[in-house]
Write an enzyme that holds these catalytic residues in place. Sequence first.
Site, short mmCIF file in Angstrom:
data_model
loop_
_atom_site.label_atom_id
_atom_site.label_comp_id
_atom_site.label_asym_id
_atom_site.label_seq_id
_atom_site.Cartn_x
_atom_site.Cartn_y
_atom_site.Cartn_z
N ARG A 37 -12.24 -5.57 -3.88
CA ARG A 37 -11.58 -5.58 -5.15
C ARG A 37 -11.63 -7.21 -5.38
NH1 ARG A 37 -10.09 -2.80 -10.05
NH2 ARG A 37 -8.80 -3.90 -11.62
N ILE A 63 -13.07 -5.81 -16.15
CA ILE A 63 -13.24 -4.49 -15.29
C ILE A 63 -12.06 -3.73 -15.29
CG2 ILE A 63 -11.59 -6.72 -13.06
CD1 ILE A 63 -13.27 -5.42 -10.59
N SER A 64 -12.36 -2.37 -14.89
CA SER A 64 -11.37 -1.19 -14.72
C SER A 64 -9.80 -1.46 -14.23
CB SER A 64 -12.04 0.14 -15.32
OG SER A 64 -13.00 0.04 -15.84
N GLN A 65 -9.33 -0.28 -14.56
CA GLN A 65 -7.74 -0.84 -13.57
C GLN A 65 -8.39 0.15 -12.60
OE1 GLN A 65 -5.24 2.50 -15.45
NE2 GLN A 65 -3.61 1.85 -14.69
N PRO A 66 -7.99 0.34 -11.29
CA PRO A 66 -8.10 0.82 -10.05
C PRO A 66 -8.22 2.42 -10.19
CG PRO A 66 -6.68 -1.28 -9.39
CD PRO A 66 -7.35 -1.30 -10.97
#
Length: 216
Positions: A37, A63-66
């Site tokens: 990431r 960028i989305s949360q994992p």
Amino acid sequence: MQPEDFPLARRRMVERQLRARDVRDERVLAAMARVPRELFVPEDLRDRAYDDSALPLPEGQTISQPYMVARIAEALELHGRERVLDVGTGSGYQAAVLAELAAEVVTIERIPELAELARRNLAAAGYERVEVRVGDGTLGVPDRAPFDAIAVAAAVPELPQSLYEQLEPRGRLVLPVGSRRAQELQVVVRSPEGPAVLRSVPCRFVPLVGEEGFAG
Ligand code: SAH
């Protein structure tokens, strides 16, 4: 953080943010443990690559949360042979995770600068087989349809008909549906009786802007 610290931070993210919150699909956990990431977040934010949060991208996107990436991937129930469409490329991170889980990934982004950034990120991380398109993803990618699964990383006011129609029978579509401010993550399965909505959790994504999404 030094480059050698990232693998440990990534393993911790998988344990504390995913496994501890009931992400159970071992293939998804393995994929999240493999994709670097740190190569998909802006350089000045690399130290925060494994934070439990979304992070800013250029052009006002995120960028989305994992955890959300893992939830979306898990909901698609991939086994390895599928052709997948990823709508809202952003950094390319979600596309890379999907590439670990399926045979073919096509991803589409509205903003050309982000598509270019994602191409560079994906190449640097070794995922150059992901096909990055520029265009309005609310209309899908008709020339590559049908898809076994479709992941949407931006909010829609309602199910875009074009995306639904580009699913294989029994294909799965995961997308945040709701208002600009709050949505629920829906899992839609294409069935002979029409769209079957399986389950949903609350979430918050940036809007999908396009013909069958929100106005710009
Ligand atoms: N999956 C991304 C998250 C990106 S946020 C990642 O892993 O980094 C959502 C993205 O959807 C933004 O980059 C935004 O520009 C894009 N987007 C918004 N409307 C779109 C549309 N109609 N078609 C394709 N992409 C769109």
